[in-house]
Scaffold this active site. Structure first.
Site, mmCIF file in Angstrom:
data_model
loop_
_atom_site.group_PDB
_atom_site.id
_atom_site.type_symbol
_atom_site.label_atom_id
_atom_site.label_comp_id
_atom_site.label_asym_id
_atom_site.label_seq_id
_atom_site.Cartn_x
_atom_site.Cartn_y
_atom_site.Cartn_z
ATOM 1 C CB SER A 59 -0.922 -0.050 1.218
ATOM 2 O OG SER A 59 -1.995 0.813 1.052
ATOM 3 C CG HIS A 85 -5.566 -2.449 0.022
ATOM 4 N ND1 HIS A 85 -4.535 -2.544 -0.887
ATOM 5 C CD2 HIS A 85 -5.163 -1.545 0.954
ATOM 6 C CE1 HIS A 85 -3.554 -1.716 -0.519
ATOM 7 N NE2 HIS A 85 -3.913 -1.109 0.595
ATOM 8 C CG ASP A 135 -6.071 -4.134 -3.483
ATOM 9 O OD1 ASP A 135 -6.890 -3.195 -3.373
ATOM 10 O OD2 ASP A 135 -4.859 -4.020 -3.199
#
Lengths: 377, 198
Positions: free
Chosen positions: A148, A347, A314
């Site tokens: 991320s 995610h 995701d």
């Protein structure tokens, strides 16, 4: 207090020129390390944390007393095997776990800096952390890794400091923050700023925090970390400790109760102003634009081995955006591996127990590390 | 098939950049890395196989040759290899064109549908052939576009693709295919290996 004293940090004396034009110096950077640096100093891995992470990637976080944010991946015998590698993780500037951030006390006023803190970028975060390598006397890292926002830092780091790392693992990230992601971040910031306790950022951390706003921000963000399928399977329309609907606005559904809980525990460990600053840094991230629209130029002449990972469910940092990075690297003949891991955990997958993901990283790092050593002999 | 790898490996010069399209478990990539000083990359559609390759430290990306070859710049590899996968594509024609764009030289191997056992199966049994090399039934085969060595020759002629070298593989026997022995080799070869240039 004893726990805070145990916190490792360095004071960066050198002036750091920020992207916003301001300069900072003599500021703290908190970090933690796991495992040991070997004699050749070739086994160091720098891990970058995501939006709400901190330096405590593994084991028990001494401040929150909870498991480190990447405890599944970092530790003895794990993906980032601390029996073998020396893992370093720093709290980003703008953060709230000991590094220079809006919660840092300004010695002139004896109050938190608050919104007088400069707007920082991913680039600033990475440049600040580079000082830690000098301090630890690490010439060359074996790897840089992160998911991320951590992945964005990986990309920025490799671009800023070519060939400082042999391997780069950007996970579930992007080279350019999308409109959708900016929109979600803005939603979170607005929730915080419309809490009357926020007081233009000058709230007193000890008494009246904008907890409600921060909790809503976390709740909204948390939805984006999960997949529709994952939510449906875990909660469905299950009711929370009741046999029927109550015709009111209490948490009838388990999903409501779950989100409220996520919001409430978050405010205990995170600072609202840090949330504003770090989400802003993510929104400003556009490595492609930084290189005139050609992402390949960000990695010109790189000799780093890249391994990019995305997750099927995701939708926040979808495979397509991760693949754009692969394409940019292939365009310049860089050494790049890529796999999309199948999972319904959204995610958040990179933080969770996803065996395929964890074992592939482990094997990749171990094999690559021994290949590099063989070739050198 | 070890012999196939040996032939491919002989085609490839030291210190070259190689892309293995449809690299599978990465066995050929590992074979080449061990036997040659080459910079070898792979493209593979199966997640399981990609994970296996990456676990072995190989630079493999998950992708589909029909869509993902586009990302590689013109002539960015010295050799592009397509080992026994041409027949599985929706459009082998487009794939070959893309391989020739990306690679300075292209190595293609095809299971030969012109082999006498295959012909005999259809002739005598009247059934779609099932052999060791082609073990599938008509209803579950991934092979959409089977061809013979002769077909591939004709294709290259039509497309003005230069066949630089062509090799016949029959069991462990390796031999050259020439225009004069083409009809015969098309009958006895299990596998055809071609080195192509645009």
């Amino acid at each position: 207090m004893s726990d805070l004293n145990k916190m490792k940090n360095i004071i960066i004396e050198k002036t750091l020129k920020l992207d916003c034009g301001k300069e900072i110096s003599n500021f703290p950077l908190a970090y933690e390390t796991y495992g040991n640096l070997n004699e050749k100093k070739d086994n160091a891995i720098l891990i970058f944390h995501a939006l709400t992470g901190d330096q405590y990637a593994s084991g028990i976080n001494p401040i929150t007393k909870k498991e480190g944010w990447w405890n599944y991946a970092v530790g003895p015998g794990k993906s980032f095997d601390t029996d073998k590698f020396f893992v370093i993780c720093a709290n980003v500037i703008g953060g709230c776990m000991g590094s220079y951030g809006p919660g840092t006390i300004d010695p002139l006023t004896n109050k938190p800096i608050g919104t007088n803190f400069p707007v920082i970028t991913i680039n600033d975060m990475v440049n600040a952390q580079y000082n830690l390598l000098d301090y630890l006397k690490i010439e060359k890292l074996f790897a840089v890794a992160g998911g991320s926002m951590g992945g964005m830092q990986v990309l920025q780091f490799v671009s800023n400091f070519p060939n400082k790392a042999r391997v780069a693992l950007p996970i579930a990230c992007t080279s350019s923050h999308s409109a959708q992601n900016i929109a979600f971040n803005e939603l979170g910031r607005q929730a915080i700023m419309s809490d009357s306790n926020w007081k233009e950022g000058s709230y007193d951390e000890k008494s009246t925090n904008p907890d409600k706003g921060l909790a809503v921000a976390r709740m909204a963000a948390h939805i984006t970390y999960l997949s529709k399928q994952g939510l449906q399977e875990k909660f469905g329309r299950n009711l929370q400790e009741r046999s029927d609907l109550k015709f009111g606005f209490d948490a009838d559904f388990q999903i409501e109760s779950y989100l409220r809980y996520q919001g409430s525990v978050f405010v205990d460990r995170f600072d609202a102003n840090s949330y504003l600053y770090i989400t802003r840094a993510m929104d400003y991230f556009d490595l492609t634009k930084q290189f005139g629209g050609n992402l390949s130029k960000a990695f010109k002449d790189t000799k780093t081995k890249f391994f990019i990972i995305s997750f099927t469910s995701d939708w926040l940092y979808p495979t397509s955006e991760n693949k754009d990075i692969v394409i940019a690297l292939n365009a310049i003949g860089a050494d790049v591996g890529f796999v999309e891991i199948k999972t319904d955990k959204g995610h958040d997958s990179f933080l969770l127990d996803v065996p395929d993901f964890l074992s592939t990283i482990k094997n990749y790092l171990n094999t690559t590390y021994s290949n590099i050593n063989e070739r050198r002999i | 098939m070890k012999e196939e790898f040996k032939v491919i490996s002989k085609f490839i010069q030291e210190k070259s950049r190689v892309l293995d399209v449809g690299c599978g478990d990465g066995i050929l990539m590992e074979y080449l890395s061990k036997n040659k000083v080459v910079d070898v990359r792979g493209l593979e559609i199966s997640k399981e196989k990609v994970k296996k390759c990456l676990s072995n430290g190989l630079a493999v990306i998950e992708g589909d040759a029909e869509n993902d070859l586009k990302q590689f710049p013109d002539l960015s590899f010295d050799y592009v290899i397509l080992s026994q996968t041409l027949q599985a594509f929706m459009s082998p024609e487009n794939v070959i064109e893309n391989l020739l764009r990306v690679g300075k030289k292209v190595i293609v191997t095809i299971p030969n549908f012109g082999h006498w056992k295959v012909r005999l199966d259809l002739l005598l049994k009247g059934e779609m052939p099932v052999t060791n090399n082609l073990p599938y039934q008509w209803y579950n085969t991934p092979n959409l576009h089977m061809c013979t060595i002769q077909d591939f020759y004709n294709f290259c002629n039509n497309k003005r693709v230069n066949i630089y070298k062509s090799i016949s593989l029959n069991g462990e026997k390796i031999s050259n295919i020439t225009t004069s022995n083409l009809k015969y080799k098309n009958l006895i070869s299990e596998l055809g290996i071609f080195l192509l240039e645009k």
